[in-house]
Design an enzyme around this catalytic site. Structure first.
Site, PDB file in Angstrom:
ATOM      1  N   ASP A   1      36.282  24.508  37.069  1.00  0.00           N
ATOM      2  CA  ASP A   1      37.155  23.479  36.924  1.00  0.00           C
ATOM      3  C   ASP A   1      37.241  22.717  36.818  1.00  0.00           C
ATOM      4  O   ASP A   1      36.734  22.202  37.779  1.00  0.00           O
ATOM      5  CB  ASP A   1      38.150  24.802  38.195  1.00  0.00           C
ATOM      6  CG  ASP A   1      38.445  26.326  38.373  1.00  0.00           C
ATOM      7  OD1 ASP A   1      37.583  26.734  36.640  1.00  0.00           O
ATOM      8  OD2 ASP A   1      37.543  27.029  38.848  1.00  0.00           O
TER       9      ASP A   1
ATOM     10  N   GLU B   1      45.840  39.068  37.974  1.00  0.00           N
ATOM     11  CA  GLU B   1      45.066  38.781  38.837  1.00  0.00           C
ATOM     12  C   GLU B   1      46.118  39.050  40.295  1.00  0.00           C
ATOM     13  O   GLU B   1      46.957  39.871  40.199  1.00  0.00           O
ATOM     14  CB  GLU B   1      45.387  36.455  38.484  1.00  0.00           C
ATOM     15  CG  GLU B   1      44.883  36.406  38.101  1.00  0.00           C
ATOM     16  CD  GLU B   1      45.418  35.092  38.192  1.00  0.00           C
ATOM     17  OE1 GLU B   1      45.047  34.154  37.008  1.00  0.00           O
ATOM     18  OE2 GLU B   1      46.954  34.904  37.542  1.00  0.00           O
TER      19      GLU B   1
END
Length: 247
Positions: A128, A8
């Site tokens: 999510d 990330e």
């Protein structure tokens, strides 16, 4: 089962998030390009890359992302800020192996169906889930979608996969409960990639027994060194069981 070592990016650096907060990243003092090379050298066949700056809408790490795509030596599954057809197709043209889309899917399901049709096996749906709802905008906004309805809405769309993140497990960092991911995997028509549930290689072993789990994202555990990538890959792809020889 595929292991996707996960990186990330924020401000050109490798980060992980504490409690999912984009404004409080844990910064890892490693070179992102060299880290990607390390994933390939360990034997990974894919990697997952998220651009947090693009998620926030405050610039991006485009040059670094492009360098990783060009030089990693393995295909890149790319997420972060894909809110339009143009951006999705731009990064497919730049060589991303797969594009991960979540917020756009919640806001314009028909467009995502079209993208999956025109780019079969290159679009990944992100689901999510927090408190029974699909979250968007980098986990910051609760949508009206229940996860079961969200997965069902895309029917036979030819996704490369569906990433399911159990946000409560991800944030709390307790021993992973796999019920949500297992139930959605049973419903999904595309292969499911589990996210937010791997703290140790034992979690990978547990995932291999759930039907329709085709992969797992492993990020923070690699940087914290609670999971060794080579060992994770071995456990995810076990060899044949030994057979006793009878005389």
């Amino acid at each position: 089962m595929l292991i996707f070592p996960t990186m990330e990016l924020q401000g050109g650096r490798c980060v992980t998030l504490a409690k999912g907060r984009l404004d409080e990243p844990m910064i890892w003092h490693v070179d992102p390009v060299e880290t990607a090379h390390g994933f390939a050298e360990a034997g990974a066949s894919w990697m997952h890359l998220t651009d947090f700056d693009a998620v926030e809408g405050r610039g991006d790490n485009a040059a670094l992302v492009e360098e990783i795509i060009r030089s990693a030596g393995i295909p890149v599954q790319l997420g972060g800020g894909f809110h339009s057809r143009e951006r999705v197709e731009h990064w497919i043209d730049k060589g991303a192996g797969r594009i991960v889309v979540g917020t756009l899917a919640a806001r314009d399901p028909q467009l995502l169906r079209e993208l999956a049709k025109f780019h079969p096996d290159q679009i990944v749906l992100a689901v999510d889930v927090w408190r029974g709802k699909v979250m968007t905008d980098g986990w910051r906004t609760s949508s009206a979608w229940a996860p079961e309805a969200f997965v069902e809405a895309f029917g036979e769309a030819p996704f490369a996969g569906i990433i399911i993140t159990d946000i409560e497990n991800e944030l709390d960092e307790v021993e992973a409960e796999l019920g949500l991911i297992a139930s959605l995997a049973a419903q999904a028509r595309a292969p499911v990639i589990a996210s937010g549930v791997v703290r140790s290689v034992d979690d990978i072993a547990r995932l291999t027994y759930i039907p329709n789990i085709a992969g797992a994202l492993v990020g923070r555990a690699l940087f914290r060194k609670t999971v060794d990538l080579s060992e994770a890959l071995r456990i995810a792809q076990p060899g044949p069981e030994p057979v006793a020889e009878f005389q």
